[in-house]
Design an enzyme around this catalytic site. Structure first.
Site, mmCIF file in Angstrom:
data_model
loop_
_atom_site.group_PDB
_atom_site.id
_atom_site.type_symbol
_atom_site.label_atom_id
_atom_site.label_comp_id
_atom_site.label_asym_id
_atom_site.label_seq_id
_atom_site.Cartn_x
_atom_site.Cartn_y
_atom_site.Cartn_z
ATOM 1 C CD GLU A 162 19.362 -60.538 -20.851
ATOM 2 O OE1 GLU A 162 19.238 -60.693 -19.651
ATOM 3 O OE2 GLU A 162 19.323 -59.497 -21.446
ATOM 4 C CE LYS A 221 15.478 -63.855 -26.484
ATOM 5 N NZ LYS A 221 16.562 -62.895 -26.799
ATOM 6 C CB CYS A 277 19.686 -66.747 -30.458
ATOM 7 S SG CYS A 277 20.435 -67.096 -28.987
#
Ligand code: NAD
Ligand code: UGA
Length: 463
Positions: A162, A221, A277
């Site tokens: 995502e 990612k 993150c």
């Protein structure tokens, strides 16, 4: 295969918004989001949409459009797994705080628990989708667990990382730059990829849906986050040089950003990047590189974190130095605690670390944030473990009114770029502060000249 029933394990900042948008855009797919955290599920089911556990502009309307129709929030994990054809794993993957890889590697215990639970429950073939951000080659571990502990059913593992950013999650999900899906190169793998492509194709142009092998997807990612964070650390490194040389970091950012090869985005100098993150994913990348013996690669990326830590510490020490080398007993008002605007998320927020440094200098901190709750602020500080919880409550006060937070303060530090800060009556704030009154703009959002005319001593990152 046409997907009619989706389960998502993990109702957090990713699982909640992502699945709400899928349900909103695909009314014929039943989407059930499950979580072991009962309070979180109760909050997602709360009739009052102001109480949803994740604050994101536009999210409440999306949830309202689908909840009870084809979007469900539940704690019954097993039932949802059993009924679904496709299971997204969207649980947290924090940095390990113990054992091998402590402080760097991703802690995959929640992922493994999900895999074991799926294996125990599933009675027919399933597509398992990695939505969480994972170290490259995790799909292999998931597959091993599923194949070796399952009931003999077939699994396909996809990687579908995502890319949403908090604060703009709904827009990012409705109009993503791209959707990335990695899968096996086998016929079954390609069929699984196509099943997920069809879900997204309900609202995303097919040319924006990129398919790759699983490992490229997993690694892309981590790479995307590393590149984004690297830009922030790069401009922050230049900001310190600007402060010494009379160059203005905003002007430098504009000048370089107009080069189409560099581009204008993600060049805003700041008190440092936060969020759950960037740091975790770069540390993870560093750990992976080291585990393959790639020490130069590891050191290269680790520098992005070192620079970010330096920027946060530098901001705090600038406050102390400017306030005549002592903030002991002085009230310092913090405007903003969230790691960026338009979110109630505070994970790894720069504010936490700046507060910690100033508390070591015996400052009294007054915090105002439009979306962050008092309990979260104390929890963030307690979690650092640098002083007793009582000391945090004694020396940090949380306000619901920004003007009260700033009353009698010696200095204000802007830690989050909330738009409302620009609209305040700064004359009124100034009048009620101790003099000389200082503003340290950690987000470069206030106009220096205007505040200087009022009488503030104004300091901005990179000027
Ligand atoms: P989060 O902590 O907000 O949510 C994770 C949820 O998973 C929690 O509610 C937790 O209770 C639940 N959970 C954990 N183990 C479970 C289990 N065994 N069964 C059921 N529920 C379980 O985390 P998040 O911010 O949503 O992040 C999830 C993943 O997505 C992470 O890997 C993160 O790196 C990645 N990611 C996050 C963002 C972001 O903006 N936050 C963006 C992209 C990717
Ligand atoms: C980031 C990425 O932008 C998303 O693509 C990714 O999906 C997500 O991480 C994730 O994997 O969790 P997020 O952390 O939510 O999203 O927010 P960002 O907008 O990237 O901001 C991160 C931090 O960098 C914030 O503290 C922000 O203030 C700071 N930042 C950002 C700057 O200091 N300067 C900038 O120019 C941009």
């Amino acid at each position: 295969m046409r997907i009619k029933n989706i389960c998502c394990i993990g109702a957090g900042y990713v699982g909640g918004p992502t699945m709400a948008v899928i349900a909103h855009k695909c009314p014929d797919i039943k989407v059930t989001i499950v979580d072991i955290n009962e309070q979180r599920i109760a909050d997602w089911n709360d009739e009052n949409l102001d109480n949803l556990p994740v604050y994101e502009p536009g999210l409440a309307d999306i949830v309202a459009s689908a909840r009870g129709r084809n979007l469900f929030f539940s704690t019954d994990v097993e039932k949802a797994i059993d009924e679904a054809q496709m299971i997204f794993i969207s649980v947290n993957t924090p940095t390990k705080t113990y054992g091998l890889g402590k402080g760097k590697a991703a802690d995959l215990k929640y992922i493994e628990l999900c895999a074991r639970q799926i294996a125990a429950v599933a009675k027919n073939d399933k597509i398992v989708v990695e939505k969480s951000t994972l170290p490259v080659r995790t799909a292999q571990a998931i597959k091993d667990i599923l194949d070796n502990t399952g009931n003999g059913v077939q699994y396909q593992i996809l990687s579908n990382p995502e890319f949403l950013a908090e604060g703009t999650a709904v827009q990012d999900l409705l109009n993503p730059d791209r959707v990335l899906i990695g899968g096996d190169t086998t016929k079954e793998g390609q069929e699984a990829i196509e099943a997920l492509v069809e879900v997204y194709a309900n609202w995303i142009p097919r040319e924006n849906i990129l398919t790759t092998n699983v490992w490229s997807s997993e690694l892309s990612k981590l790479t995307a986050n590393a590149f984004l964070a690297q830009r922030v650390s790069s401009i922050n490194a230049i900001s310190e040089l600007c402060e010494k040389t009379g160059a203005d970091v905003n002007e430098v950012a504009k000048a370089i950003g107009m080069d189409s090869r560099i581009g204008p985005k993600f060049l805003k100098a700041s008190v440092g990047f936060g969020g759950s993150c960037f740091q975790k994913d770069i540390l993870n990348l560093v750990y992976i590189a080291k585990s393959y013996g790639l020490h130069e690669v590891a050191d290269y990326w680790e520098q992005v974190i070192i620079m970010n830590d330096h920027q946060k510490r530098r901001f705090a020490s600038n406050i102390v130095r400017t306030l005549y080398n002592t903030v002991s007993g002085k009230k310092i008002a913090f405007l903003g605690w969230a790691f960026k605007k338009d979110t109630n998320d505070t994970r790894e927020s720069a504010a936490i670390y700046v507060a910690d440094d100033l508390l070591f200098e015996q400052a009294n901190i007054a915090v105002y944030d439009p979306k962050v709750e008092k309990g979260t602020i104390y929890r963030d500080l307690d979690y650092l473990g640098t002083r007793p919880a009582d000391a945090n409550r004694e020396n940090v006060t949380v306000y619901t009114d920004p003007y009260e937070a700033c009353r009698d303060a010696h200095a204000i530090a802007i830690l989050t770029e909330w738009d409302e800060f620009k609209q305040y009556d700064w004359q009124r704030i100034y009048d009620n502060m101790k003099k000389p009154a200082f503003v340290f703009d950690g987000r470069n959002i206030l106009e220096g000249q205007k505040l200087e005319q009022i009488g503030f001593v104004f300091s901005e990152i990179g000027k």
